[in-house]
Enzyme design. Structure first.
Site, short mmCIF file in Angstrom:
data_model
loop_
_atom_site.label_atom_id
_atom_site.label_comp_id
_atom_site.label_asym_id
_atom_site.label_seq_id
_atom_site.Cartn_x
_atom_site.Cartn_y
_atom_site.Cartn_z
CD GLU A 231 -0.90 5.69 9.63
OE1 GLU A 231 -0.21 4.94 8.92
OE2 GLU A 231 -1.23 5.44 10.79
NE ARG B 272 -0.23 0.63 4.89
CZ ARG B 272 -0.69 0.64 6.12
NH1 ARG B 272 -1.96 0.42 6.36
NH2 ARG B 272 0.11 0.88 7.12
CD GLU C 181 -1.53 -3.62 8.75
OE1 GLU C 181 -2.70 -3.22 8.79
OE2 GLU C 181 -0.55 -2.90 8.98
CD GLU D 32 -5.60 3.95 11.76
OE1 GLU D 32 -4.53 3.32 11.91
OE2 GLU D 32 -5.99 4.36 10.66
C1 GAL Z 1 -1.77 2.23 10.81
C2 GAL Z 1 -2.61 2.22 9.54
C3 GAL Z 1 -3.61 1.10 9.58
C4 GAL Z 1 -2.94 -0.18 9.99
C5 GAL Z 1 -2.24 0.01 11.29
C6 GAL Z 1 -1.57 -1.22 11.80
O1 GAL Z 1 -0.64 3.00 10.69
O2 GAL Z 1 -3.29 3.44 9.39
O3 GAL Z 1 -4.18 0.97 8.32
O4 GAL Z 1 -2.02 -0.56 9.03
O5 GAL Z 1 -1.27 1.01 11.14
O6 GAL Z 1 -0.85 -0.98 12.97
#
Ligand code: GAL
Length: 670
Positions: A145, A106, A346, A298
């Site tokens: 991000e 990504r 993930e 998040e």
């Molecule tokens: C963040 C991202 C998420 C996911 C997460 C995993 O930085 O925005 O999509 O990848 O990390 O820790």
């Protein structure tokens, strides 16, 4: 807003429809009221260039609507689909070594590529026209991000334009970058490339200028999407999720002016008890960037990869961390992601619903957090005036400071901006006081003490700002290797730190980093490592001298008084326990009091959040013995009066609505 936002990234496109129905039932059980949809859904949304298929997203939105759940709608531009790569191979990012990346992961886009920018604008417009007025739309989550740095030809052209705007003439650029060194003088803008792999060291001014360009370029890409959203008639707040804490490609102080809501992703990279200090750091930083309420967009519900393995997060810690953010002004607690993926890159990242499903300790914790956030919902209403958290102490935060310390070949490879800032913040956190971060030139009217950790480069305006602060009675504490260079990374000669010699009343003629395993003592018993300087006093008094080593007897910590203000200089690095003591003494000297007596010594973290309904004392117990907390108020978590004391168990929390301002609190063993 009448509720704290609770939920997370929701990616139902990964699951069959019967799972969606279960999701709604589980969200109801957990008290989820907000999800973020569509973050990486470009390939589904636009399966072929210019052909949109949003039927599935309509269904997601309808499903959420029926369940009464609000949503942030993401623009999917952090993850262009495979057809985009095929059609626009030039829009893939290039690494400094010339490797052109391709899809398969990504964040694979060249931020300056016209084809990428046009495609991003189009998809943002499409989404805004279709969903921009939906009553359940809580806001726009543009991109994800921002942080992919491109060193390819599109970046090169954009960088040259940016440099032209910034410096005006090549003479000005050559002078600022000291290109007389190593035959780097530029005679044509077209010769200036992004810093790429080269034979030996790059020019630090070139490197830092490129970092600033990248931040500005990403911001331009963000604002273009925002313009599309507004042009489509959507008035919902627009945000993008900043990222903490391991890399920093953005100048958040500049970005925040373009955001309707500052939001952040914070994945702890600190195992063990220090993780709690890390939560506080991330939350204080984001609140300060925002200048008011903000949103934790998040975090992880449980395990994430740390180093070589999955690090587990206990449910009680997940709750304490979430409240650590809310205590400092977050409008809620959101997670990545609702349901842990069964496949994909993930797979092993935790979700609010783990692979085991709802019959799990982790989901019980998620339900418990939802209930708790519901009980304390009144904290969400911002105060009629004044900040969400009142702090007497501030720490300077500057992206340029971070970027300067990431240039190669500094006097010591151990200099790291985030490490320096965190050490200072950690000491303040342990002392139990509230902390703000400020931008260079920021408002210091309420801060009695200001810390400036290792800020190598400094412009004239910042020097004037610091000088005025001290003249007006502020207490300034400057760490080593600050104000040594101008804003183009050029040393101000005549003795370090050239920018601050007068203010600090010192002159340094030698920087003397220590060997890796070397530690020295100071006359006041402090222990130091990594760095020493040969300091001459030109108006300051010595507070402590080096007790051993080559500089024995010479000043190590100095202070210059100026009217009722002071300017203190640390010419060395105090190891953490010595820094903790130094900071605690300094705070006591200036009557900066902890929220709870004794600071973090008991293991009880206390944060006061101001809201429309009064003040709320968040108590987060990180220690291992039950503690009794006594003071005037009501614990909203249990509904009990705290006047006769409440017992907070190890790992537990309380959120007390205080009876009026100025309440006195006591913590005792239970
Ligand atoms: C963040 C991202 C998420 C996911 C997460 C995993 O930085 O925005 O999509 O990848 O990390 O820790």
């Amino acid at each position: 807003m009448t509720a704290l936002l609770y939920g997370g990234d929701y990616n139902p496109e990964q699951w069959p429809r019967e799972v969606w129905a279960e999701d709604m039932e589980l969200m109801r059980r957990a008290g989820v009221n907000t999800v973020t949809i569509g973050v990486f859904s470009w390939a589904l949304l636009e399966p072929r260039e210019g052909e949109y298929d949003a039927g599935w997203l309509d269904d997601v939105v309808a499903t959420l609507d029926d369940a009464g759940i609000g949503f942030f709608l993401a623009t999917p531009t952090a993850s262009p689909p495979p057809w985009f790569t095929r059609a626009h191979p030039d829009a893939m990012p290039v690494r400094p070594d010339g490797t052109r990346l391709t899809h398969g992961s990504r964040d694979t886009y060249a931020i300056s590529a016209p084809a990428y920018r046009a495609a991003a604008r189009r998809v943002a417009r499409f989404l805004a026209e279709r969903y921009g007025r939906h009553p359940r739309l809580r806001g726009w989550h543009v991109h994800n991000e921002y942080g992919t740095v491109d060193h390819g030809p599109h970046a090169e052209a954009a960088f040259q334009r940016w440099l032209h705007d910034r410096y005006g003439t090549l003479d000005a650029l050559n002078d600022a970058w000291t290109t007389a060194f190593w035959s780097q003088r530029y005679d044509d803008w077209a010769d200036i490339t992004p810093p790429r792999v080269t034979q030996y060291l790059p020019n630090p001014a070139h490197v830092v200028a490129f970092r600033r360009f990248c931040s500005d370029e990403m911001l331009a890409a963000f604002t273009e999407q925002k313009e599309q959203i507004r042009a489509a008639g959507s008035t919902a707040p627009v945000t993008t999720n900043f990222m903490l804490p391991t890399w920093n490609h953005l100048d958040q102080w500049v970005w925040r002016d373009e955001l309707d809501l500052v939001s952040v992703d914070h994945y702890l990279d600190t195992p063990g008890p220090d993780g709690e200090a890390h939560v506080a750091y991330g939350a204080d930083l984001t609140r300060s960037w925002a200048g008011g309420p903000w949103l934790l967009m998040e975090q992880s519900a449980s395990g994430i990869r740390e180093g070589s393995r999955l690090a587990f997060k206990e449910p009680d810690r997940m709750i304490r961390s979430s409240l650590g953010y809310v205590a400092r002004g977050s409008q809620g607690a959101l997670f990545f992601q609702w349901r842990a993926s069964a496949g994909g890159a993930e797979t092993w990242h935790s979700g609010m619903v783990p692979h085991a499903g709802p019959d799990s300790r982790q989901f019980d914790g998620v339900v418990a957090l939802g209930e708790l956030l519901d009980r304390i919902a009144e904290v969400v209403e911002p105060p009629a005036e004044g900040p969400v958290v009142e702090a007497d102490v501030a720490v300077l935060w500057d992206a340029h400071g971070w970027w300067s310390l990431e240039t190669p070949h500094l006097p010591h490879d151990g200099l790291d901006y985030a490490t320096e800032v965190r050490a200072t913040h950690r000491a303040l956190w342990r002392a139990g006081v509230a902390v703000d971060f400020v931008a260079p030139g920021g408002d210091l009217s309420r801060h009695r003490v200001l810390f400036v950790p290792s800020q190598l480069a400094m412009d004239d305006a910042t020097v004037e700002w610091l000088t005025r602060y001290v003249a007006d009675g502020g207490h300034l504490v400057v760490s080593r290797f600050t104000g040594v260079a101008d804003e183009h990374e050029r040393v101000v000669t005549g003795g370090y730190p050239g920018r601050l010699r007068d203010l600090l009343g010192i002159r340094v003629d030698e920087l003397r980093p220590l060997a890796d395993d070397e530690r020295l003592r100071l006359s006041d018993g402090s222990v130091v490592d990594q760095w020493t300087e040969r300091v001459h006093l030109t108006g300051a008094d010595p507070l402590a001298t080096y007790a051993d080593g080559d500089l024995a007897g010479l000043p190590a910590i100095t202070r210059r008084a100026s009217g009722s203000g002071t300017a203190t200089y640390l010419s060395t690095r105090l190891v953490q326990h010595s820094l903790d003591r130094f900071v605690a003494d300094l705070l006591a000297a200036h009557d900066v009091r902890p929220v709870l007596p004794g600071g973090l010594g008991t293991g009880m973290e206390a944060v006061r959040r101001r809201a429309a309904g009064g003040t709320y004392l968040f108590l987060l117990h990180h220690g291992d013995r039950p503690l009794r907390v006594t003071g005037p108020g009501v614990d909203l978590v249990t509904g009990t009066s705290t006047a006769a004391g409440i017992v907070v168990p190890p790992g537990g929390v309380a959120v007390v609505r205080e009876d009026g301002p100025g309440a006195e609190w006591a913590v005792t063993a239970s």
